[in-house]
Every structure is written in structure tokens, then in C-alpha cells.
Design an enzyme around this catalytic site. Structure first.
Site, PDB file in Angstrom:
ATOM      1  N   SER A 124       0.831  -1.207   0.000  1.00  0.00           N
ATOM      2  CA  SER A 124       0.000   0.000   0.000  1.00  0.00           C
ATOM      3  C   SER A 124       0.874   1.268   0.000  1.00  0.00           C
ATOM      4  CB  SER A 124      -0.961   0.011   1.191  1.00  0.00           C
ATOM      5  OG  SER A 124      -0.250  -0.053   2.394  1.00  0.00           O
ATOM      6  N   HIS A 125       2.182   1.124   0.198  1.00  0.00           N
ATOM      7  CA  HIS A 125       3.078   2.288   0.147  1.00  0.00           C
ATOM      8  C   HIS A 125       4.179   2.124  -0.895  1.00  0.00           C
ATOM      9  CE1 HIS A 125       0.836   2.891   3.808  1.00  0.00           C
ATOM     10  NE2 HIS A 125       0.999   4.173   3.544  1.00  0.00           N
ATOM     11  N   GLU A 165      -4.815   0.539   2.567  1.00  0.00           N
ATOM     12  CA  GLU A 165      -5.318  -0.842   2.616  1.00  0.00           C
ATOM     13  C   GLU A 165      -6.813  -0.848   2.312  1.00  0.00           C
ATOM     14  OE1 GLU A 165      -3.434  -3.375   2.918  1.00  0.00           O
ATOM     15  OE2 GLU A 165      -1.606  -2.664   3.885  1.00  0.00           O
ATOM     16  N   LYS A 224      -8.580   3.309  23.401  1.00  0.00           N
ATOM     17  CA  LYS A 224      -7.121   3.273  23.619  1.00  0.00           C
ATOM     18  C   LYS A 224      -6.368   3.723  22.356  1.00  0.00           C
ATOM     19  CE  LYS A 224      -7.532  -0.202  27.159  1.00  0.00           C
ATOM     20  NZ  LYS A 224      -6.932  -1.319  27.878  1.00  0.00           N
TER      21      LYS A 224
HETATM   22  P1  NDP Z   1      -0.335  -3.541  10.091  1.00  0.00           P
HETATM   23  O1  NDP Z   1      -1.563  -3.612  10.930  1.00  0.00           O
HETATM   24  O2  NDP Z   1      -0.259  -4.425   8.909  1.00  0.00           O
HETATM   25  O3  NDP Z   1       0.940  -3.886  10.977  1.00  0.00           O
HETATM   26  C1  NDP Z   1       1.249  -3.110  12.097  1.00  0.00           C
HETATM   27  C2  NDP Z   1       2.511  -3.633  12.754  1.00  0.00           C
HETATM   28  O4  NDP Z   1       2.204  -4.846  13.453  1.00  0.00           O
HETATM   29  C3  NDP Z   1       3.623  -3.973  11.780  1.00  0.00           C
HETATM   30  O5  NDP Z   1       4.834  -3.533  12.309  1.00  0.00           O
HETATM   31  C4  NDP Z   1       3.563  -5.491  11.666  1.00  0.00           C
HETATM   32  O6  NDP Z   1       4.821  -6.081  11.375  1.00  0.00           O
HETATM   33  C5  NDP Z   1       3.122  -5.860  13.059  1.00  0.00           C
HETATM   34  N1  NDP Z   1       2.414  -7.131  13.117  1.00  0.00           N
HETATM   35  C6  NDP Z   1       1.421  -7.561  12.293  1.00  0.00           C
HETATM   36  N2  NDP Z   1       0.992  -8.774  12.681  1.00  0.00           N
HETATM   37  C7  NDP Z   1       1.732  -9.115  13.762  1.00  0.00           C
HETATM   38  C8  NDP Z   1       1.750 -10.242  14.634  1.00  0.00           C
HETATM   39  N3  NDP Z   1       0.916 -11.261  14.442  1.00  0.00           N
HETATM   40  N4  NDP Z   1       2.625 -10.234  15.669  1.00  0.00           N
HETATM   41  C9  NDP Z   1       3.474  -9.206  15.848  1.00  0.00           C
HETATM   42  N5  NDP Z   1       3.503  -8.116  15.077  1.00  0.00           N
HETATM   43  C10 NDP Z   1       2.636  -8.065  14.043  1.00  0.00           C
HETATM   44  O7  NDP Z   1      -0.023  -2.033   9.654  1.00  0.00           O
HETATM   45  P2  NDP Z   1      -1.064  -0.844   9.301  1.00  0.00           P
HETATM   46  O8  NDP Z   1      -2.026  -1.384   8.310  1.00  0.00           O
HETATM   47  O9  NDP Z   1      -1.598  -0.256  10.549  1.00  0.00           O
HETATM   48  O10 NDP Z   1      -0.116   0.243   8.620  1.00  0.00           O
HETATM   49  C11 NDP Z   1       0.410   0.016   7.324  1.00  0.00           C
HETATM   50  C12 NDP Z   1       1.367   1.096   6.935  1.00  0.00           C
HETATM   51  O11 NDP Z   1       0.706   2.307   6.591  1.00  0.00           O
HETATM   52  C13 NDP Z   1       2.417   1.512   7.946  1.00  0.00           C
HETATM   53  O12 NDP Z   1       3.669   1.301   7.337  1.00  0.00           O
HETATM   54  C14 NDP Z   1       2.191   2.999   8.179  1.00  0.00           C
HETATM   55  O13 NDP Z   1       3.368   3.757   8.385  1.00  0.00           O
HETATM   56  C15 NDP Z   1       1.556   3.398   6.878  1.00  0.00           C
HETATM   57  N6  NDP Z   1       0.775   4.644   6.979  1.00  0.00           N
HETATM   58  C16 NDP Z   1       1.324   5.807   6.497  1.00  0.00           C
HETATM   59  C17 NDP Z   1       0.615   7.004   6.560  1.00  0.00           C
HETATM   60  C18 NDP Z   1       1.202   8.284   6.079  1.00  0.00           C
HETATM   61  O14 NDP Z   1       0.548   9.301   6.165  1.00  0.00           O
HETATM   62  N7  NDP Z   1       2.424   8.318   5.591  1.00  0.00           N
HETATM   63  C19 NDP Z   1      -0.741   7.042   7.116  1.00  0.00           C
HETATM   64  C20 NDP Z   1      -1.175   5.781   7.660  1.00  0.00           C
HETATM   65  C21 NDP Z   1      -0.451   4.625   7.566  1.00  0.00           C
HETATM   66  P3  NDP Z   1       5.166  -6.619   9.878  1.00  0.00           P
HETATM   67  O15 NDP Z   1       5.469  -5.394   9.085  1.00  0.00           O
HETATM   68  O16 NDP Z   1       6.330  -7.533  10.068  1.00  0.00           O
HETATM   69  O17 NDP Z   1       3.932  -7.336   9.392  1.00  0.00           O
END
Ligand code: NDP
Length: 334
Positions: free
Chosen positions: A48-49, A189, A231
Site C-alpha cells: 500500500s506504500h 489498505e 485506547k
Molecule cells: P499492520 O496492521 O499491517 O501492521 C502493524 C505492525 O504490526 C507492523 O509492524 C507489523 O509487522 C506488526 N504485526 C502484524 N501482525 C503481527 C503479529 N501477528 N505479531 C506481531 N507483530 C505483528 O499495519 P497498518 O495497516 O496499521 O499500517 C500500514 C502502513 O501504513 C504503515 O507502514 C504505516 O506507516 C503506513 N501509513 C502511512 C501514513 C502516512 O501518512 N504516511 C498514514 C497511515 C499509515 P510486519 O510489518 O512484520 O507485518
């Protein structure tokens, strides 16, 4: 519904992104920085990025909202506070100029902060914190965006999807990195789920009429909700403050007021902190950290944040990119 994909090597992804940026007004240095960020996102499976963001980057160049020739300026306010004026450029070049200086300051003084102003961030946040932890430091960063998320209990968007990322160094190994939107799901996403006709879990967001729904396209038109109820909502509130007034920039709603609505990244601020565990604790924290992580990993069903990306990174082969997206980007290369 499954979309058609096109196989592209990482070099092809980089060249596609860079050509599109250069053909639409970015100079070599800016195009290189953005294309690297986009390619690294595709490499790690942060789709997505990755290339998905290129049409938005281009819109911001075409409307002159972003200066594709920006040269970020870094000012040392105190030995541990650096301020970067990104000069209305894309974030990756501001990071290239600022993060090395931040790392040097944190290594010298134990803790250092980088505030970034007049910056257009459209990417994942993990590259910033990972770069910090690759140098043995703890990293923390956040950005806000334009309102798309209602505070807990409400139906009106006030927060951005407001991501926060944290990383902890592990000498000789990949750092522990989490990077997450404080919205129940990142906007990108939701857009991909809407594009591909996938439903999303109930509680992700509300339709334009304020109803809970699993329809991603309805949520795309309505509002997202914070993760974890009240939260997540209070963390999103903190990010508004850290990425807005603390760094001399706007709240999400103010960001929207000054944005030209071209669909590209809006101008905003970024808060980045680097901390030295060795200087702050007075100890080598590696063995203690590894003992803790051993216990963590022994618990069945767990994995460390960042592991999925680091595993994806090992694959140097082609990536499957949405074909319609590839065609859209090719059409932008004139
Ligand atoms: P996710 O919910 O996919 O993941 C969040 C974090 O949780 C990640 O670090 C992921 O690690 C970790 N994780 C996922 N599953 C597990 C698990 N089972 N156990 C332990 N850790 C876990 O991310 P989001 O969808 O919330 O965000 C996606 C991206 O969007 C981010 O990179 C964020 O920076 C970006 N974003 C950017 C914005 C901007 O304005 N620039 C705005 C909003 C979001 P892993 O990567 O290894 O899966």
C-alpha cells in the site's frame, strides 16, 4: 475478485517509479529518493506504500503542491534538536538529509530529536526508524494526515490515520520494528480492499451515514475508526500533538484546510526521536534484550513485528504488481 498482476523485478519497479517522477517534474535527487522508498516498500511487501502511491506523488507534482526540486535545509537548534525545513518537498529526501545528523547527535548525547516541517509524507514510517536502529539506536516517529478517522465514540473524522513506528536495535540482527496506523486499517489498505472488492472486519469504519459496515468502498467514502476503541483513539490524539504543534506544523484538520485536494500527499510535519540505550542505561542491553526475545519467541503463536517484512526482503525475485496500476504509471511517463 482477484486483480491481474504483472511480474516486475525490483530494478524495474525502481526505474518505473523514477521515470514517472522525472517525467512529471521531479529532479534526479528527489526522484531517486522517492523511487528508493517505493521500491523498498514493494521489496518488503508494504504494497500500500509502494507503486500504489506513485499516481498520488505525480498529482502533487503536476499541481505544483510539491516542489520536485526541493533541497531540504537542516538547522541545529540545540546540540540535540535538529529542525528540517523540507522546503515543500517529498519526505524521503528530508530523511536522507536529516536522519544521519540525528543519529550522530543521539550517539554523542544519548537522545536527539528531529522535527520536520513543510514536508509531504506519503510512505510507510519503518524506513526512518529502521535506519536509526541499524546504527544501534532506538527510533520513534509519527506523522499525522488529513482527517479520515473519527475519535472514539464519534462519527466525524478529526484524526488522520496517524501512523507511529518504533524500532529497537539488535546488533547483528534485524531490529524489532513496529509501524502501524492508529486507524483500524491504513487508508491505502482500505482503498486496495475497495479496488479488489474485498470486505473488511466490522469495526474498521463507518459508512457515510455513520453505520458500521464491512464494505471497504463504503468506508472509503465514510470514516475509519481508531484501532482498539478509546485506547487507539488516545494514541491518535497524541500523534496529532507530536506531529503538529510539537514540530511547528499543523493538526490534521488544518492540513486539510490548506491542501489543494489533488489527491497527492499533503504538507505536514514529522516527529522523529533517536535514543541510545547504551548511554541512557549505562549498560550493554543486548544480552538482556535477547533473553527477553527468546522468551517471547518461545510462546506459541507469536512473531516479532517487522519479521514479515524482513522475511520478504530476502526474496530478490520479481514482485507481482497490480497490472492496472502498472499501466496507469506507464501512461504517466510521457
Ligand atoms: P499492520 O496492521 O499491517 O501492521 C502493524 C505492525 O504490526 C507492523 O509492524 C507489523 O509487522 C506488526 N504485526 C502484524 N501482525 C503481527 C503479529 N501477528 N505479531 C506481531 N507483530 C505483528 O499495519 P497498518 O495497516 O496499521 O499500517 C500500514 C502502513 O501504513 C504503515 O507502514 C504505516 O506507516 C503506513 N501509513 C502511512 C501514513 C502516512 O501518512 N504516511 C498514514 C497511515 C499509515 P510486519 O510489518 O512484520 O507485518
Amino acid at each position: 475478485m482477484t486483480s491481474k498482476t504483472t511480474d516486475l523485478s525490483l530494478d524495474e519497479i525502481f526505474n518505473l517509479a523514477k521515470s514517472a517522477l522525472i517525467n512529471n517534474g521531479a529532479n534526479e535527487e528527489n526522484a531517486d529518493a522517492v523511487a528508493s522508498t517505493v521500491t523498498n516498500a514493494e521489496r518488503d511487501g508494504s504494497v500500500s506504500h509502494g507503486l500504489f502511491r506513485i499516481p498520488g506523488y505525480i498529482k502533487a507534482l503536476q499541481s505544483n503542491k510539491v516542489d520536485g526540486s526541493a533541497v531540504p535545509e537542516i538547522e541545529e537548534i540545540t546540540p540535540v534538536i535538529l529542525r528540517c525545513d523540507a522546503q515543500n518537498g517529498f519526505a524521503p529526501l528530508a530523511h536522507k538529509y536529516g536522519i544521519e545528523k540525528l543519529i550522530n547527535a543521539a550517539n554523542a548525547f544519548g537522545i536527539a530529536g528531529l522535527s520536520i516541517q513543510r514536508c509531504h509524507h506519503f510512505a510507510a514510517l519503518w524506513p526512518e526508524v529502521e535506519a536509526i536502529s541499524d546504527q544501534g539506536l532506538v527510533g520513534l516517529t509519527s506523522v499525522s494526515y488529513m482527517p479520515g478517522v473519527a475519535p472514539s465514540g464519534g462519527t466525524t473524522a478529526l484524526f488522520g490515520t496517524n501512523p507511529i513506528a518504533f524500532s529497537w536495535p539488535r546488533p547483528g540482527k534485524n531490529p524489532i520494528v513496529f509501524d502501524m496506523a492508529t486507524a483500524s486499517m491504513a487508508k491505502g489498505e482500505i482503498q486496495i480492499a475497495a479496488r479488489d472488492g474485498h470486505s473488511v472486519p466490522l469495526g474498521t469504519g463507518l459508512s457515510p451515514s455513520g453505520e458500521l459496515t464491512t464494505d471497504a468502498s463504503e468506508i472509503d467514502k465514510g470514516v475509519l475508526l481508531p484501532f482498539g476503541g478509546h485506547k487507539g483513539s488516545v494514541i491518535a490524539l497524541m500523534i496529532e500533538l507530536l506531529s503538529g504543534p510539537l514540530v511547528g506544523e499543523t493538526f490534521s484538520y488544518e492540513t486539510k484546510e490548506r491542501d489543494n485536494g489533488d489527491g497527492g500527499p499533503a504538507q505536514g510535519g514529522q516527529f522523529i526521536l533517536a535514543m541510545s540505550p547504551e548511554i541512557i542505561s549505562g549498560k550493554d542491553t543486548s544480552a538482556q534484550t535477547e533473553d527477553f526475545l527468546k522468551k517471547y519467541n518461545e510462546i506459541e503463536g507469536t512473531r516479532l513485528p517487522g519479521e514479515r517484512r524482513h522475511e520478504n526482503r530476502k526474496d530478490l525475485g520479481k514482485r507481482q504488481v497490480n497490472s492496472a496500476l502498472v499501466n496507469t504509471i506507464k501512461e504517466l511517463i510521457i
